[in-house]
Design an enzyme around this catalytic site. Structure first.
Site, short mmCIF file in Angstrom:
data_model
loop_
_atom_site.label_atom_id
_atom_site.label_comp_id
_atom_site.label_asym_id
_atom_site.label_seq_id
_atom_site.Cartn_x
_atom_site.Cartn_y
_atom_site.Cartn_z
N THR B 99 10.68 -10.95 57.66
CA THR B 99 11.38 -12.20 57.42
C THR B 99 10.36 -13.25 56.97
OG1 THR B 99 13.08 -11.73 59.05
CG2 THR B 99 12.80 -14.02 58.47
N LYS B 174 19.82 -13.58 56.55
CA LYS B 174 19.10 -13.37 57.81
C LYS B 174 18.89 -14.70 58.53
CE LYS B 174 16.14 -11.90 60.99
NZ LYS B 174 14.98 -11.04 60.91
N LYS B 243 9.44 -19.92 63.84
CA LYS B 243 9.12 -19.76 62.42
C LYS B 243 10.42 -19.74 61.61
CE LYS B 243 8.48 -15.63 60.76
NZ LYS B 243 8.04 -14.27 60.36
#
Lengths: 298, 298
Positions: B99, B174, B243
């Site tokens: 990711t 995502k 993050k």
């Protein structure tokens, strides 16, 4: 075997009506009172007594259940010469299943204690379909003996009774569960809005959630169409959740607890309410998020 | 029948290791590269080639899969004279399952297009257990033909492949799903904290959620013990979700979307990270909420 209690039911709104019907179906002797008398007709047709005042209802009942919209409505049926409490004596039981504040619940519990009236604060988790199918989860605060004795009555309305402690524990637990529900609502609303902003089909967010066993949740499936179609027919009106959100924050504040995310959730709901969306489903907060995107496109 | 691709796998961390093992188990010819060479030993023992550089790995492979921790790690394996891209030619495929940001993904997709390299951005939804059991949900961005062709490879690692559009659509999707997950985390953390503040057993919040069919969600059950026992052993480290949360907010900002609740979720995570909890499970934000309560009790 003990004699089943004669039940008086006050508040035949969407939830109350379904719950009272389940009590009738379970074979309890149920009398009803409702401010708008028209809603009592179907109960009269089933042979239930319809009381003309809360006091008259209390006279017909061992146990009175209240399921009304707010503290003002509670006061209107409990207090004064025509209220339930004036007609209640020692050994009677009051079960409040409306969601009101913990503060209100505590004061009511104290009043009942003085009068020798058993009291349960017993709000419910679940909405209309669960109320109709008797699958509510009942969150009870009160003496264990009273909760136990009334178990058959409570189980006629719900699949489970969770005894949370002394009042206002039922109310306090309900707030925590509605906190999670409110957050889950803003979660999928912001998730769907972020998908749309990025040019990804928001329906795929729900597909992904449903495919992931850890995130596959009935509530997301229930709200999917509202968010994908941007149509928010009321199932759980925003104004009711906003009322609860204000309770969460005032309770937290009173206990020295900071809830930064709930603060933001409530803020978004206040904004949506101020846009005139109070009567729409609580998912309508999605409209406030996505309106700037639509405006930008025009 | 087409010849199965020779797969090069880069990044044998918790997730990458499990995914690469599933590719080996599925019978694919897998070569591996990992910065810390020690983690490649078990793959060598199974007969996999261990490449000494990403470039060497690319030379052995038709398709390279990257599963590393951040853009810097991506650059380190893709760029420069020893990187994958320098060794790749037309017809090869790069699948990035890490990711990273949408911006990074877009730039990488453009670079691959110029080089004639097929590219999928394909982050995963699910954590270690799902990776181990091959039950991840794969969120793919790329040409439909490439997604289709690589379906057997992808299905060796996951239960479902959701094609979200062109890159960075997989990454974008995502982010939306992790947004929901982040919100679900703060939801039960604030719910449990409010219960505790009110003197109600936080475990009852989870019992109620589990009893309500609409709110019964595997993730809540997974995190229950962390919040009830106030112990947060890392399953999904806070620093990784933080993050992602930063990516969500920067993506939203770039598209003119305001996400007030995500802002608060990220703020709470930043606070927890700054308390030194970055390596604990993301539920550790609960500690930041409840610390003032505990301090007040002392």
């Amino acid at each position: 075997m003990s004699i089943p209690p004669r039940i008086g039911f006050i508040g035949l709104g969407i939830m109350g009506r379904a719950m009272a019907l389940n009590l009738v179906k379970a074979g309890f002797q149920v009398s009803v009172y409702n401010r708008t008398r028209q809603r009592t007709t179907e109960f009269a047709d089933m042979g239930c007594e319809v009381a003309s005042t809360p006091r008259a209802l209390a006279k017909l009942s061992d146990t009175v259940i209240t399921m009304v919209s707010d503290p003002a409505a509670m006061d209107a049926v409990l207090e004064g010469p025509e209220g339930v409490l004036g007609a209640f004596s020692g050994g009677n039981t009051l079960i409040n299943m409306s969601t009101v504040s913990c503060e209100y619940t505590k004061a009511l519990a104290a009043k009942c204690r003085v009068a020798g009236v058993n009291f349960l604060d017993c709000p419910v988790s679940g909405s209309k379909p669960a109320a109709e199918s008797g699958q509510l989860v009942l969150l009870a605060g009160g003496d264990e003996a009273v909760v136990k004795k009334l178990d058959p009555v409570l189980k006629a309305m719900g699949r489970a009774v969770i005894h949370a402690g002394q009042p206002p524990a039922g109310t306090a637990l309900k707030l925590c569960v509605n906190l999670v529900l409110a957050h889950m609502t803003t979660a999928v609303a912001e998730g769907a809005a972020l998908a749309e902003a990025q040019g990804v089909d928001p329906a795929l967010v729900f597909t992904t959630l449903a495919e992931n066993p850890a995130m596959n949740c009935g509530y997301f499936a229930l709200k999917r169409n509202n968010l994908v179609n941007k149509d928010y027919p009321p199932a759980f009106p925003l104004k009711h959740m906003l009322k609860d959100a204000r309770f969460m924050l005032s309770e937290a504040r009173a206990k020295g607890l900071e809830l930064p995310v709930t603060q933001a959730v409530a803020g978004l709901m206040e904004r949506s309410y101020n846009s005139g969306y109070g009567d729409k489903d609580l998912t309508v907060i999605h409209r406030n998020l996505t309106e700037p995107l639509n405006a930008a496109k025009e």
